[in-house]
Scaffold this active site. Structure first.
Site, PDB file in Angstrom:
ATOM      1  N   LYS A  80      10.632 -30.688  20.734  1.00 36.41           N
ATOM      2  CA  LYS A  80      10.263 -29.474  20.003  1.00 36.41           C
ATOM      3  C   LYS A  80      11.232 -29.325  18.841  1.00 36.41           C
ATOM      4  CE  LYS A  80       7.480 -25.802  20.578  1.00 36.41           C
ATOM      5  NZ  LYS A  80       6.126 -25.714  21.102  1.00 36.41           N
ATOM      6  N   GLY A 188      -4.956  -9.878  23.953  1.00 33.52           N
ATOM      7  CA  GLY A 188      -4.866 -10.690  22.742  1.00 33.52           C
ATOM      8  C   GLY A 188      -6.183 -11.358  22.427  1.00 33.52           C
ATOM      9  N   GLY A 190      -7.017 -13.233  19.678  1.00 34.04           N
ATOM     10  CA  GLY A 190      -6.804 -14.122  18.534  1.00 34.04           C
ATOM     11  C   GLY A 190      -7.697 -15.333  18.640  1.00 34.04           C
ATOM     12  N   VAL A 192      -7.564 -18.016  20.448  1.00 36.37           N
ATOM     13  CA  VAL A 192      -7.922 -18.439  21.805  1.00 36.37           C
ATOM     14  C   VAL A 192      -8.623 -17.300  22.553  1.00 36.37           C
ATOM     15  CG1 VAL A 192      -7.074 -19.297  24.020  1.00 36.37           C
ATOM     16  CG2 VAL A 192      -5.975 -20.056  21.898  1.00 36.37           C
TER      17      VAL A 192
END
Ligand code: NAD
Length: 376
Positions: A80, A188, A190, A192
């Site tokens: 990452k 949420g 958004g 997804v």
């Protein structure tokens, strides 16, 4: 605290610090493991309180990517990266302008210097355009636009995986294959969460939704007949399933007593503020689909790119398996009376250790992502 004393450093292959005076780049790339393949994981731009906080974040996230890629059965290790926004951006990680493009090109050079051991992709506050600026300097970035040999937006695939994972949980919690008539609370709406609501609505589920954007929830009420609740109230809403699809640490020491569901299954990363909460959920009879297992559709979608391929058929097939993977983890958890997140970690680590013990050594030359460098 030094890097080596950081709790999250444990078992990391390497950690790399980069700076570039001309563009103001300050970045850290953490490579947790390359046993299964090159370390693939997103790059995020975040205003951290300190460089120590940035280091801890990147170390935790890279370890998480090793587990996610391992459990999804991918030939990829875990890594990452984080970029600390330069002062000239005025504290805005989404700052726009030519200096942004220059910074991401500098970051691309940093990625290239690792010779393919780390493959970057988008994460928080990093767009496809940013990734394409990296790609002007490195062969090792994925998540590019379809027009540049990429696999495109992963969100619909992530939502599909979450839907299948919810089905696996529901089968165990309610002994049914049908979502019809069940109530799902989605936090949420958004990229997804919205797509998930579409699929759940089509499957006959009743929806309760929350989002900080009132126009989005109003649309969900109109299109899906969803009931809207306050963003603070969604965690404690009485429903059959809670699907966190907004942000991390939603299940924490303060919210755990509010839960009024039988299943927690959503796309958000790091849903539990600490691992021990998995055991608390199990003891309360709540089935928790480990976040990095159920939301693996996104990384599965970009995996072919890491081999320089576009292969939508392989992705669709692989995502179908998520239903079984989530189901097997729950079954093992019920059988062994260990939390689902513990069971998942164990399976992920075992695959990495088995490969290491079998002497599998990944070579950087095996991998090359689609390159924009020739056209730069
Ligand atoms: P997104 O930014 O498109 O959507 C997030 C939504 O959550 C937005 O509509 C936002 O308004 C809403 N939101 C923010 N704070 C909220 C709050 N306090 N309460 C309720 N709603 C809130 O992000 P996304 O791509 O849909 O991803 C959702 C989650 O899934 C994130 O945690 C992300 O890291 C994770 N995830 C996404 C993917 C992917 O393919 N997009 C893959 C794996 C994991």
């Amino acid at each position: 605290m030094s890097v080596f004393d950081n709790d999250a450093f444990l078992h990391h292959d390497s950690v790399h610090f980069f700076s570039d005076e001309a563009t103001g780049l300050q970045a850290i790339i953490a490579i947790h493991s390359t046993v299964l393949g090159p370390a693939l994981g997103g790059c995020r731009v975040v205003n951290y309180a300190s460089s120590q906080e940035a280091l801890t974040d990147v170390l935790r996230l890279s370890r998480g990517m090793s587990f996610k890629n391992s459990l999804a059965g991918l030939e990829l290790g875990g890594g990452k990266s984080v970029i600390i926004p330069p002062k000239s951006w005025g504290g805005d990680p989404r700052h726009k302008g030519e200096d942004r493009a220059a910074l991401f090109r500098a970051f691309g050079r940093a990625v290239q210097s690792l010779g393919g051991r780390y493959i970057a992709a988008e994460d928080m506050n990093v767009s496809v355009e940013d990734a394409e600026n990296m790609a002007l300097e490195t062969d090792y970035v994925v998540g590019l636009d379809v027009s540049h040999g990429g696999m495109g937006d992963p969100s619909p695939l992530t939502a599909e995986g979450v839907f299948l994972g919810i089905r696996a949980c529901v089968r165990r919690a309610f002994n049914t294959d049908s979502l019809s008539g069940l109530t799902v609370a989605v936090q949420g709406l958004g990229k997804v969460g919205w797509r998930l609501c579409e699929d759940l609505h089509a499957a006959g589920a009743r929806l309760i939704v929350a989002d900080i954007m009132p126009e989005t929830t109003a649309r969900a009420a109109r299109l899906f007949d969803a009931k809207i609740v306050d963003t603070d109230a969604i965690v404690g809403t009485k429903a059959d399933v809670f699907a966190p699809c907004a942000r991390g640490a939603v299940i924490n020491d303060d919210t755990i007593d509010q839960l009024a569901v039988k299943v927690i299954a959503g796309s958000a990363n790091n849903q539990l503020s600490h691992d021990g909460l998995g055991t608390v959920l199990m003891e309360r009879g709540i089935i928790y689909a480990p976040d990095y297992v159920i939301n693996a559709g996104g990384v599965i979608n970009i995996a072919p790119e890491a081999k320089g391929q576009v292969n939508h058929e392989w992705v669709r097939d692989k995502i179908k398996h998520l239903e079984d993977t989530v189901g097997e983890i729950i079954d093992q958890s019920l059988k062994t009376k260990r939390a689902t997140n513990e069971v998942a970690d164990e399976i992920a680590i075992r695959r990495i250790l088995d490969a290491r013990d079998a002497g599998k050594a990944w070579q950087p030359s095996f991998v090359k992502t689609p390159s924009l460098r020739q056209s730069a």
